[in-house]
Design a protein around this motif. Structure first.
Motif, short mmCIF file in Angstrom:
data_model
loop_
_atom_site.label_atom_id
_atom_site.label_comp_id
_atom_site.label_asym_id
_atom_site.label_seq_id
_atom_site.Cartn_x
_atom_site.Cartn_y
_atom_site.Cartn_z
N GLU A 180 54.34 42.95 40.12
CA GLU A 180 53.80 44.31 40.14
C GLU A 180 53.92 44.99 38.77
O GLU A 180 53.05 45.75 38.37
CB GLU A 180 54.51 45.15 41.20
N PHE A 181 55.00 44.66 38.04
CA PHE A 181 55.16 45.28 36.72
C PHE A 181 54.18 44.66 35.73
O PHE A 181 53.57 45.38 34.91
CB PHE A 181 56.59 45.11 36.22
N ALA A 182 54.00 43.35 35.79
CA ALA A 182 53.05 42.68 34.89
C ALA A 182 51.64 43.22 35.12
O ALA A 182 50.91 43.53 34.16
CB ALA A 182 53.09 41.17 35.13
N GLY A 183 51.25 43.34 36.39
CA GLY A 183 49.93 43.89 36.70
C GLY A 183 49.81 45.34 36.25
O GLY A 183 48.77 45.76 35.75
N ALA A 184 50.90 46.10 36.41
CA ALA A 184 50.88 47.51 36.04
C ALA A 184 50.71 47.70 34.54
O ALA A 184 49.99 48.60 34.09
CB ALA A 184 52.17 48.19 36.51
N VAL A 185 51.36 46.87 33.74
CA VAL A 185 51.23 46.96 32.29
C VAL A 185 49.77 46.78 31.88
O VAL A 185 49.21 47.56 31.11
CB VAL A 185 52.11 45.91 31.58
N GLU A 186 49.15 45.74 32.42
CA GLU A 186 47.75 45.47 32.07
C GLU A 186 46.83 46.57 32.58
O GLU A 186 45.91 46.99 31.88
CB GLU A 186 47.33 44.11 32.64
N ALA A 187 47.07 47.05 33.79
CA ALA A 187 46.21 48.11 34.35
C ALA A 187 46.32 49.39 33.53
O ALA A 187 45.31 50.03 33.21
CB ALA A 187 46.60 48.38 35.80
N ALA A 188 47.55 49.78 33.19
CA ALA A 188 47.75 51.00 32.41
C ALA A 188 47.13 50.88 31.03
O ALA A 188 46.47 51.81 30.53
CB ALA A 188 49.24 51.31 32.31
N ALA A 189 47.32 49.71 30.39
CA ALA A 189 46.78 49.51 29.05
C ALA A 189 45.25 49.46 29.08
O ALA A 189 44.58 50.04 28.22
CB ALA A 189 47.35 48.22 28.46
N SER A 190 44.69 48.77 30.06
CA SER A 190 43.24 48.65 30.14
C SER A 190 42.60 50.00 30.45
O SER A 190 41.51 50.31 29.94
CB SER A 190 42.85 47.63 31.22
N THR A 191 43.23 50.79 31.28
CA THR A 191 42.72 52.13 31.57
C THR A 191 42.74 52.98 30.31
O THR A 191 41.82 53.76 30.05
CB THR A 191 43.55 52.79 32.68
N GLY A 192 43.79 52.81 29.51
CA GLY A 192 43.87 53.55 28.25
C GLY A 192 42.74 53.20 27.29
O GLY A 192 42.40 54.00 26.42
N GLY A 193 42.15 52.01 27.46
CA GLY A 193 41.02 51.65 26.61
C GLY A 193 39.86 52.61 26.73
O GLY A 193 39.07 52.75 25.79
N GLN A 194 39.77 53.29 27.88
CA GLN A 194 38.67 54.22 28.09
C GLN A 194 38.84 55.53 27.33
O GLN A 194 37.88 56.29 27.18
CB GLN A 194 38.52 54.54 29.59
N ILE A 195 40.06 55.78 26.85
CA ILE A 195 40.28 57.00 26.06
C ILE A 195 40.45 56.68 24.59
O ILE A 195 40.77 57.56 23.79
CB ILE A 195 41.52 57.78 26.57
N MET A 196 40.22 55.43 24.21
CA MET A 196 40.42 55.00 22.83
C MET A 196 39.14 55.15 22.02
O MET A 196 38.12 54.54 22.35
CB MET A 196 40.88 53.52 22.81
N PRO A 197 39.14 55.98 20.98
CA PRO A 197 37.97 56.05 20.11
C PRO A 197 37.73 54.69 19.44
O PRO A 197 38.67 53.90 19.34
CB PRO A 197 38.37 57.11 19.07
N PRO A 198 36.51 54.36 18.99
CA PRO A 198 35.39 55.30 18.88
C PRO A 198 34.49 55.42 20.10
O PRO A 198 33.70 56.34 20.17
CB PRO A 198 34.59 54.70 17.71
#
Length: 648
Positions: A278-296
């Protein structure tokens, strides 16, 4: 380097994508039908490139043709039901729907002068075509994007029609059937409105840019670069996931797609190192979701912001979003670092690492992304920056044979880019329905007044209610539609209280995005659980904890717009960023329960309080938070050996 067997197979990746991402659940057509679709997608891209280069196609014709291409191809590629679909054949009724979509797309080009001269007076044929166009848009959105936004758009149509029956402040005089069709299909405020215009111009070109980048192998390169930089550090694979997803976010438009592509590589590494599923999946999910707020690119929402806010450039938005995005990923990095220390996880071995010299020799693959940033900084228009970056990608790819994009790959990139654009076109067309109803009925102002009234005009309470609204509205919606919905319905409430428009729009955008990892409907977390083999809700809870920065940072830049580089000095900006970083260390240690040693329960509370006070942009709060932080840090350092033996 990590062995092949440690990653998910392409078939398993596709299975997970289709389960959690409607955009990926397409038919696999072959033979003559496959050729027709291929040619259709290629023609779609060629038309869009011509329109972007020539810039002589009238707006209504551009949008109508864009919509016609998207709808007609969606009905061929996306089945009516995932359960009953045949992956290699098209149902008879989908041929009919596709032909009707072609007719709808051709209606404006054929009748432009006549429609304009009638000035809002609809003929029976207009009424029929407009009604079919609205229904086809809703059905195509359901297939290609999913039910949430389709339901929301349908409810808005019902609200517009039954306005007189609405309770309290929601009541309005209502639209009759002809007025509704006219607003939604024959004006620039409905389906053929601003969201679809952004899809047909900026977004399409950047999706093409991403498709060309993928052909150079830049996706795998992101993983290799992340490994070379972070692989051998404490909890290396988790940090690789964070770094790789931040890079993937510069070209990706989907949290779920990001999870499955990079997660198929990083999640097995994390599990092998000792991270819980669950932690491994959570790290990837949180990081991938953050990609949507990453410029440009920011999941293409930045282009919509330019049109929705007005009087602001694309570069202003990308610049403003930079520090919050860095803070977000730093927060996840800190949390995974403390978790790795708590569990005692090390980095990857030398044998598992890629050859650093070989990785750095391909650093030129990042030049096109730098080109976008430099061109936008120099004042080049977004469309021209995207076009030149596509050309730059082709040129840069020629440096090495293995990355070279020949004619075949160019055609494939044009087809792949158009295929990716289908769901975006459907989502933005449906979002146009929402915008049209809000504009015509004044619903945005009504809801804003309602939220502000509920909060008794208190800013923090209004922000809290707006956060909850954005989280609910963002559930299950793709990035572009997500932003349109939240900015139309929720943002006006904050703006009413004097918050700058950019801060308000980024606030609702952040929480709409975070919905992807917030239970009960957390698509990115559920996809990550599918890759990791973990429990979905628990993965979502862990992802929300890791992304705690995303729940705090929006409040920070509303209360202190200087964080968005609005009307600030460099020294004040440095101080705000420093206290924010320090605060996230405190919050991360408190939530994970480990710093230099395991924390007592009361130390965890103190750490979180100190972190929150440091992140709150105010002098007294920063001072108290810093004192608590330094005292706790000193205690940790002085007793770390004791903690190692007696508290672990």
């Amino acid at each position: 380097m990590v062995n092949e067997h440690e990653t998910l197979s392409a078939e398993k990746q596709q299975e997970i994508l289709e389960k959690y991402d409607p955009e990926s659940a397409t038919r696999k057509l072959k033979g003559s039908m496959g050729i027709i679709v291929f040619v259709g997608l290629l023609a779609f891209s060629i038309f869009q490139l011509y329109a972007s280069i020539a810039q002589t196609v009238p707006r209504q014709i551009l949008l109508s043709v864009h919509l016609g291409f998207a709808l007609s191809l969606i009905f061929i590629l996306f089945p009516a039901s995932r359960k009953t679909r045949k992956k290699d054949s098209v149902a008879w009724y989908d041929y009919i729907l596709s032909i009707l979509a072609v007719g709808v797309g051709a209606y404006w080009p054929l009748m432009l002068d006549t429609i304009v001269n009638r000035v809002g007076v609809l003929t029976p044929l207009d009424l029929t075509v407009g009604t079919i166009g609205i229904l086809l848009t809703l059905e195509a959105t359901r297939r290609a994007v999913g039910l949430p936004i389709t339901i929301i758009a349908t409810l808005f149509i019902a609200y517009a029609y039954f306005g007189q029956s609405m309770p309290g402040f929601l009541a309005h005089r209502g639209l009759n059937f002809e007025g509704l069709v006219n607003t939604l299909f024959f004006t620039s405020q409905g389906i053929l409105g601003t969201p679809l215009y952004v899809s047909a111009t900026f977004i399409f070109l950047f999706l093409l840019f991403g498709a060309f980048l993928v052909k150079t192998g830049v996706g795998q390169y992101f993983n290799d670069l992340a490994l070379a930089i972070a692989g051998r550090r404490i909890g290396g694979p988790a940090k690789v996931a964070i770094f790789s997803s931040a890079l993937q976010g510069t070209i990706s438009g989907s949290s779920v797609a990001n999870v499955v592509t990079s997660g198929s590589f990083t999640i097995p590494m994390m599990k092998r190192l000792g991270y819980r599923k669950e932690f491994a999946g959570a790290v990837e999910a949180a990081a991938s979701t953050g990609g949507q707020i990453m410029p440009p690119v920011m999941g293409a929402a930045a282009f919509l912001m330019v049109e929705f806010i007005g009087g602001i450039s694309y570069w202003d938005i990308a610049k403003a979003a930079a520090i919050p995005a860095i803070l977000y990923f730093t927060g996840i990095w800190i949390m995974t670092h403390f978790e790795a220390k708590r569990v005692g996880l090390k980095g990857l071995t030398k044998e598992q690492m890629p050859n650093r010299k070989e990785v750095l020799s391909k650093i030129y693959l990042l030049i096109p992304i730098l080109m976008v940033i430099i061109l936008l900084m120099s004042g080049v228009s977004v469309m021209r920056a995207a076009l030149w970056s596509i050309v730059g990608t082709i040129v840069v790819s020629a440096i090495r044979k293995e990355t070279r994009i020949g004619l075949k790959k160019i055609i494939e990139a044009l087809v792949d880019g158009a295929r990716t654009a289908l769901s975006v076109a459907a989502a933005t067309a449906a979002a146009g329905i929402i915008v049209g109803v809000v504009t015509k009925t004044g619903l945005g102002l009504k809801l804003a007044n309602g939220l502000v009234g509920l909060a008794n005009e208190q800013l923090l309470l209004t922000l809290f209610f707006t956060m909850i609204t954005s989280l609910i509205l963002g559930m299950g919606s793709p990035t572009t539609a997500n932003y349109v919905i939240t900015s139309t319905i929720a943002a006006p409430a904050i703006i009413l209280l004097g918050v700058p428009a950019l801060s308000a729009h980024l606030f609702v955008f952040y929480f709409g995005i975070v919905a992807d990892i917030t239970p009960p409907v957390a698509l990115a977390a559920f996809a990550a659980a599918g890759v990791a083999g973990g429990e979905p809700i628990r993965t979502g809870v862990n992802a929300s904890k890791l992304a705690i920065a995303a729940f705090v940072i929006p409040y920070m830049f509303v209360l202190s717009p200087e964080l968005l580089m609005i009307d600030t000095t460099i020294w004040y900006l440095i101080w705000v960023v420093f206290t924010a970083f320090t605060g996230m260390i405190g919050i991360g240690a408190g939530i994970i329960g480990f710093w230099y040693r395991k924390l007592y329960w009361f130390e965890r509370i103190i750490a979180v309080i100190a972190g929150l006070m440091l992140m709150y942009p105010e002098g007294l709060s920063d001072t108290i938070g810093m004192i608590l932080f330094v005292l706790l840090l000193a205690s940790q350092i002085m007793t770390k050996n004791k903690g190692k033996y007696k508290l672990a």
